[in-house]
Write an enzyme that holds these catalytic residues in place. Structure first.
Site, mmCIF file in Angstrom:
data_model
loop_
_atom_site.group_PDB
_atom_site.id
_atom_site.type_symbol
_atom_site.label_atom_id
_atom_site.label_comp_id
_atom_site.label_asym_id
_atom_site.label_seq_id
_atom_site.Cartn_x
_atom_site.Cartn_y
_atom_site.Cartn_z
ATOM 1 N N TYR A 1 0.847 -1.202 0.000
ATOM 2 C CA TYR A 1 0.000 0.000 0.000
ATOM 3 C C TYR A 1 0.884 1.254 0.000
ATOM 4 C CZ TYR A 1 -3.222 3.627 1.463
ATOM 5 O OH TYR A 1 -3.953 4.787 1.512
ATOM 6 N N GLU B 1 -3.185 7.480 -4.374
ATOM 7 C CA GLU B 1 -3.066 6.174 -3.712
ATOM 8 C C GLU B 1 -2.823 5.046 -4.707
ATOM 9 O OE1 GLU B 1 -5.940 4.633 -0.370
ATOM 10 O OE2 GLU B 1 -6.613 3.774 -2.265
#
Ligand code: GDP
Ligand code: MN
Length: 377
Positions: free
Chosen positions: A102, A190
Site C-alpha cells: 500500500y 493512492e
C-alpha cells in the site's frame, strides 16, 4: 473531486510511474478490440466507478480467454457498486503478483504537509489495517521545503523492500508520485496495491486520486474530468445562483441567512433529534427572487418534509424579509409545512406581517427547531 482509475493511470504514465496497460471499454465490442490490442491471454476486467472496494463487490475479475473476458465484461457493465452504476470498464493486462503493498500521499493537517503512507499489507482494505494493526502502517511527513530527495525516498522504500533493485524502483515511484501529488493539487494519490511481480518488477495495478476542489481553477485539464453526481450538480447550480449549499440527506430543509447561523441551525436540529437535509446560506438579503430560488432548491429534494427558515435581521430588516417571503410564496405552490423564525431589526413588524399566513411562526431558535422536528416526524 474524484477521478476514475483509468484517468489516474493516464496521469501516472505522464509522470513515468509503471502501470499495467489497459483500454477503456464502454461495451463488449470495445472489449473485444481491446483484448486484441493487449495481446495477452490473461486480462483483468475492472469496473470504473467513483468508489473503492470494487474487488470485494465483484467489479474486478480476471479472465484467461475471450469467453471469460466477454462474460465478465457483460456482468460488470451495468453492475451497481455502492450506488454507482458501472457504465465503463478498464480492460487491463493482468500481471502475476508475488506481493502487494500500500502506498499513498495525503494531506496531513497536523504536520501541515504531505504525508507518505506505506504498508506491507497492501491489496486489502487499508482502513481495516489502520484499525486493527495501526503499527503496520508507516507514516512519513514530507517537509514541503525539502520534498522527496533520493535519500528519503530510499529510506521509505526500505520499509517495504529488502532487495536494493526493488528499493530503487519503489523509491523512484515514490518521488514521481510526490511530484504528481504536488503539481496536480491532489488531496489523495493512492496505489493499492503496488505490486512486486515474480520477475521482480514493481508496478502500480490500481490508481486512485482525489483533488482539492478549491484548486481546480488552476488545474484546467483535471477539472475537465469532473463527473458530478446528481447531488453535486445541484450544489453547482446553487453556487451559480450565489448560494452556498451542501446536501446532507436528512428531511428538514434549512434556509438561513449567514453561514454561522446556518451551522447553528443544523446543530439545533440535531439536538432536538431531527436531521437537516442541507446547509444553505442565502446571504444577507430579503430579495423574493432569491427566496424563490432557494425554496425551489429545497423542495426539489424529495426527502424534505419540512422547511425551516431561520432569519436574523441585522442590516436586513425583518419586515422587509417578511414582505419578501410573502411575495415569494405567492409564486410557490407547496404543501410542505414551513416554519419561520424571524428575529432582529423590526422583528415585531415582520412577525405582524406574517400573522394569518400558512407559515408556522416562531420567536426563538429553540421553538422553531422543535416545531420543525415535530412536523418532520
Ligand atoms: P479495488 O478493489 O477497487 O481496490 O480494485 P483493485 O484494482 O485494487 O483490485 C482488487 C484486487 O484484485 C487487487 O488487490 C488484486 O488482488 C486483484 N487484481 C487486480 N488486478 C490484478 C491483476 O492484474 N492480476 C492479479 N493476479 N490480481 C489482480
Ligand atoms: Mn485497490
Amino acid at each position: 473531486m474524484k477521478i476514475h482509475e483509468y484517468q489516474a493511470k493516464e496521469i501516472f504514465v505522464q509522470y513515468g510511474i509503471p502501470i499495467n496497460p489497459g483500454y477503456l471499454c464502454h461495451n463488449i465490442d470495445d472489449a473485444i478490440w481491446a483484448y486484441e490490442k493487449l495481446d495477452s491471454d490473461l486480462v483483468v476486467v475492472k469496473a470504473q466507478v467513483h468508489t473503492g472496494g470494487r474487488g470485494k463487490a465483484g467489479g474486478v475479475k480476471l479472465a484467461k480467454d475471450t469467453i471469460e473476458m466477454r462474460n465478465h465484461t457483460a456482468n460488470i457493465l451495468g453492475m451497481d457498486i455502492k450506488g454507482y452504476i458501472v457504465d465503463r470498464v478498464l480492460l487491463a493486462k493482468a500481471v502475476d503478483i508475488e506481493n502487494e503493498y500500500y502506498v499513498s500521499f495525503v494531506i496531513d493537517r497536523n504536520t501541515k504537509s504531505a504525508l507518505l503512507m506505506l504498508s506491507k499489507e497492501g491489496g486489502v482494505d487499508i482502513e481495516e489495517v489502520a484499525h486493527k494493526t495501526p503499527d503496520k502502517i508507516h507514516k512519513i511527513a514530507i517537509d514541503p521545503a525539502v520534498g522527496m530527495p533520493d535519500y528519503l525516498a530510499r529510506q521509505a522504500a526500505f520499509l517495504l523492500f529488502d532487495d536494493i533493485m526493488q528499493v530503487r524502483q519503489a523509491a523512484s515511484i515514490f518521488q514521481k508520485l510526490y511530484k504528481l501529488f504536488i503539481e496536480t493539487d491532489a488531496s489523495l494519490a493512492e496505489i493499492n496495491p503496488l505490486i512486486l511481480t515474480p520477475d521482480k518488477k514493481v508496478v502500480a495495478i490500481d490508481a486512485k486520486m482525489t483533488f482539492d476542489d478549491n484548486a481546480l481553477y488552476r488545474q484546467k485539464k483535471i477539472s475537465e474530468l469532473f463527473e458530478p453526481t446528481e447531488e453535486e450538480k445541484k450544489e453547482q447550480k446553487a453556487k451559480s445562483k450565489g448560494f452556498s449549499y451542501v446536501h446532507l440527506g436528512g428531511d428538514i430543509g434549512c434556509m438561513v441567512n449567514g453561514a454561522g447561523l446556518a451551522m447553528a441551525t443544523m446543530d439545533m436540529i440535531k439536538l432536538y433529534g431531527g436531521t437537516p437535509s442541507n446547509f444553505l446560506d442565502i446571504g444577507g438579503s430579503s430579495n423574493p427572487t432569491k427566496v424563490i430560488e432557494a425554496m425551489k432548491l429545497l423542495l426539489s429534494d424529495k426527502d424534505v418534509k419540512v422547511v425551516l427558515i431561520n432569519i436574523f435581521g441585522g442590516i436586513t430588516r425583518c419586515d422587509d424579509v417578511a414582505r419578501g417571503l410573502l411575495e415569494a410564496f405567492k409564486q410557490i405552490d407547496t404543501d410542505t409545512p414551513i416554519v419561520i423564525r424571524l428575529t432582529g431589526t423590526n422583528e415585531v413588524e415582520g412577525r405582524e406581517l406574517l400573522k394569518g399566513s400558512k407559515f408556522h411562526l416562531a420567536e426563538t431558535m429553540g421553538e422553531a427547531t422543535r416545531k420543525a422536528v415535530e412536523l418532520a416526524q
